[in-house]
Design a protein around this motif. Sequence first.
Motif, PDB file in Angstrom:
ATOM      1  N   GLU A 286      -1.368 -29.223-113.742  1.00  0.00           N
ATOM      2  CA  GLU A 286      -2.343 -28.427-112.983  1.00  0.00           C
ATOM      3  C   GLU A 286      -2.707 -29.126-111.672  1.00  0.00           C
ATOM      4  OE1 GLU A 286      -4.841 -26.095-116.425  1.00  0.00           O
ATOM      5  OE2 GLU A 286      -5.099 -28.271-116.263  1.00  0.00           O
ATOM      6  N   ARG A 287      -2.804 -30.441-111.698  1.00  0.00           N
ATOM      7  CA  ARG A 287      -3.092 -31.189-110.467  1.00  0.00           C
ATOM      8  C   ARG A 287      -1.927 -31.059-109.487  1.00  0.00           C
ATOM      9  NH1 ARG A 287      -5.361 -35.033-114.327  1.00  0.00           N
ATOM     10  NH2 ARG A 287      -3.371 -36.125-114.327  1.00  0.00           N
ATOM     11  N   ARG A 288      -0.713 -31.179-109.994  1.00  0.00           N
ATOM     12  CA  ARG A 288       0.466 -30.999-109.132  1.00  0.00           C
ATOM     13  C   ARG A 288       0.468 -29.595-108.530  1.00  0.00           C
ATOM     14  NH1 ARG A 288       4.970 -34.059-108.920  1.00  0.00           N
ATOM     15  NH2 ARG A 288       6.321 -32.245-108.786  1.00  0.00           N
ATOM     16  N   GLU A 289       0.157 -28.614-109.350  1.00  0.00           N
ATOM     17  CA  GLU A 289       0.145 -27.224-108.885  1.00  0.00           C
ATOM     18  C   GLU A 289      -0.880 -27.031-107.770  1.00  0.00           C
ATOM     19  OE1 GLU A 289       1.162 -23.274-108.496  1.00  0.00           O
ATOM     20  OE2 GLU A 289       2.221 -24.852-109.564  1.00  0.00           O
ATOM     21  N   SER A 290      -2.049 -27.627-107.904  1.00  0.00           N
ATOM     22  CA  SER A 290      -3.065 -27.477-106.856  1.00  0.00           C
ATOM     23  C   SER A 290      -2.603 -28.136-105.561  1.00  0.00           C
ATOM     24  CB  SER A 290      -4.427 -28.015-107.312  1.00  0.00           C
ATOM     25  OG  SER A 290      -4.387 -29.407-107.503  1.00  0.00           O
TER      26      SER A 290
ATOM     27  N   ILE B 185       0.600 -28.486-104.663  1.00  0.00           N
ATOM     28  CA  ILE B 185       1.677 -27.639-104.132  1.00  0.00           C
ATOM     29  C   ILE B 185       1.083 -26.427-103.420  1.00  0.00           C
ATOM     30  CG2 ILE B 185       3.590 -26.115-104.774  1.00  0.00           C
ATOM     31  CD1 ILE B 185       4.207 -28.190-107.053  1.00  0.00           C
ATOM     32  N   ARG B 186       0.105 -25.787-104.001  1.00  0.00           N
ATOM     33  CA  ARG B 186      -0.526 -24.604-103.367  1.00  0.00           C
ATOM     34  C   ARG B 186      -1.185 -24.989-102.044  1.00  0.00           C
ATOM     35  NH1 ARG B 186       2.015 -20.324-105.112  1.00  0.00           N
ATOM     36  NH2 ARG B 186       2.206 -20.355-107.355  1.00  0.00           N
ATOM     37  N   ALA B 187      -1.871 -26.108-102.028  1.00  0.00           N
ATOM     38  CA  ALA B 187      -2.501 -26.572-100.785  1.00  0.00           C
ATOM     39  C   ALA B 187      -1.433 -26.914 -99.755  1.00  0.00           C
ATOM     40  CB  ALA B 187      -3.378 -27.797-101.064  1.00  0.00           C
ATOM     41  N   ALA B 188      -0.352 -27.524-100.200  1.00  0.00           N
ATOM     42  CA  ALA B 188       0.736 -27.892 -99.285  1.00  0.00           C
ATOM     43  C   ALA B 188       1.382 -26.645 -98.690  1.00  0.00           C
ATOM     44  CB  ALA B 188       1.776 -28.734-100.018  1.00  0.00           C
ATOM     45  N   ILE B 189       1.580 -25.623 -99.500  1.00  0.00           N
ATOM     46  CA  ILE B 189       2.147 -24.369 -98.975  1.00  0.00           C
ATOM     47  C   ILE B 189       1.269 -23.847 -97.850  1.00  0.00           C
ATOM     48  CG2 ILE B 189       2.555 -21.928 -99.509  1.00  0.00           C
ATOM     49  CD1 ILE B 189       3.581 -22.869-102.289  1.00  0.00           C
TER      50      ILE B 189
ATOM     51  N   THR C 251      -0.407 -35.510 -94.793  1.00  0.00           N
ATOM     52  CA  THR C 251      -0.810 -35.549 -96.193  1.00  0.00           C
ATOM     53  C   THR C 251      -2.338 -35.587 -96.291  1.00  0.00           C
ATOM     54  OG1 THR C 251      -0.468 -37.946 -96.227  1.00  0.00           O
ATOM     55  CG2 THR C 251       1.332 -36.545 -97.065  1.00  0.00           C
ATOM     56  N   ALA C 252      -3.002 -36.092 -95.272  1.00  0.00           N
ATOM     57  CA  ALA C 252      -4.474 -36.079 -95.269  1.00  0.00           C
ATOM     58  C   ALA C 252      -4.985 -34.637 -95.255  1.00  0.00           C
ATOM     59  CB  ALA C 252      -5.001 -36.849 -94.061  1.00  0.00           C
ATOM     60  N   ALA C 253      -4.335 -33.761 -94.498  1.00  0.00           N
ATOM     61  CA  ALA C 253      -4.757 -32.356 -94.458  1.00  0.00           C
ATOM     62  C   ALA C 253      -4.564 -31.697 -95.823  1.00  0.00           C
ATOM     63  CB  ALA C 253      -3.975 -31.603 -93.379  1.00  0.00           C
ATOM     64  N   ILE C 254      -3.461 -32.015 -96.479  1.00  0.00           N
ATOM     65  CA  ILE C 254      -3.224 -31.465 -97.819  1.00  0.00           C
ATOM     66  C   ILE C 254      -4.288 -31.974 -98.782  1.00  0.00           C
ATOM     67  CG2 ILE C 254      -1.608 -31.389 -99.767  1.00  0.00           C
ATOM     68  CD1 ILE C 254       0.658 -31.661 -97.600  1.00  0.00           C
TER      69      ILE C 254
ATOM     70  N   VAL D  56      -7.141 -29.873-100.987  1.00  0.00           N
ATOM     71  CA  VAL D  56      -7.266 -29.974-102.443  1.00  0.00           C
ATOM     72  C   VAL D  56      -8.641 -30.522-102.831  1.00  0.00           C
ATOM     73  CG1 VAL D  56      -6.323 -31.077-104.529  1.00  0.00           C
ATOM     74  CG2 VAL D  56      -4.780 -30.310-102.745  1.00  0.00           C
ATOM     75  N   GLY D  57      -9.219 -31.328-101.935  1.00  0.00           N
ATOM     76  CA  GLY D  57     -10.507 -31.950-102.229  1.00  0.00           C
ATOM     77  C   GLY D  57     -10.362 -33.298-102.915  1.00  0.00           C
ATOM     78  N   VAL D  58      -9.298 -34.013-102.553  1.00  0.00           N
ATOM     79  CA  VAL D  58      -9.052 -35.345-103.125  1.00  0.00           C
ATOM     80  C   VAL D  58      -8.788 -36.320-101.990  1.00  0.00           C
ATOM     81  CG1 VAL D  58      -8.115 -34.407-105.273  1.00  0.00           C
ATOM     82  CG2 VAL D  58      -6.545 -34.975-103.403  1.00  0.00           C
ATOM     83  N   LYS D  59      -8.743 -37.596-102.341  1.00  0.00           N
ATOM     84  CA  LYS D  59      -8.376 -38.628-101.371  1.00  0.00           C
ATOM     85  C   LYS D  59      -6.853 -38.655-101.231  1.00  0.00           C
ATOM     86  CE  LYS D  59     -12.543 -40.416-100.960  1.00  0.00           C
ATOM     87  NZ  LYS D  59     -13.340 -39.983 -99.870  1.00  0.00           N
TER      88      LYS D  59
END
Length: 174
Positions: free
Chosen positions: A8-12, A14-18, A31-34, A38-41
Amino acid sequence: MGGVSAQERRESVIRAAIAEFAIAGYRGTTTAAIADRVGVKQPYLFRLFPDKKAIFLAALTRSAEDTRLAFERAADGVGGGERAGQVMADAYAQLISTCPETLLMQMQGYVTVAAAEAQGDDVIGEVVRAGWMSIWETVHLSLGADAERTAGFFACGMLGNMLTAIGLPVNAGR
């Protein structure tokens, strides 16, 4: 993201990256924008993916699979021919009107292939071509394996892609 599975973390991610790559492309996306989306560091991304390219490849794969699944689901049980073509075209129009980043991500992949291959990197091209072939095969079989009908379907689809990419409604080409 406690309590969430690694998948699920990978999926979030991937969706943010798309969403990010669709807007700014491979070179323009950080990668900072991604991570922000996602709301992570940022270092968290690298626990899930080895590098930016791996995230891009996963986003390319997912966007192609989302498109292929939209066609497959639409044509399921319809039978081949005109009706299958119409329901798949409608499903695609729905997909790109509600999730234009899916299409724009694929287009970013097409643009990135030439630059990557010019630098000796064939991996992006391999992923883009595999995604395209999976979409082609799904549509082709759904249309009764009729090469002319399949080519016509994709020709109309490319018009829709171009209209979407330049910000016009898909029905502007009708």
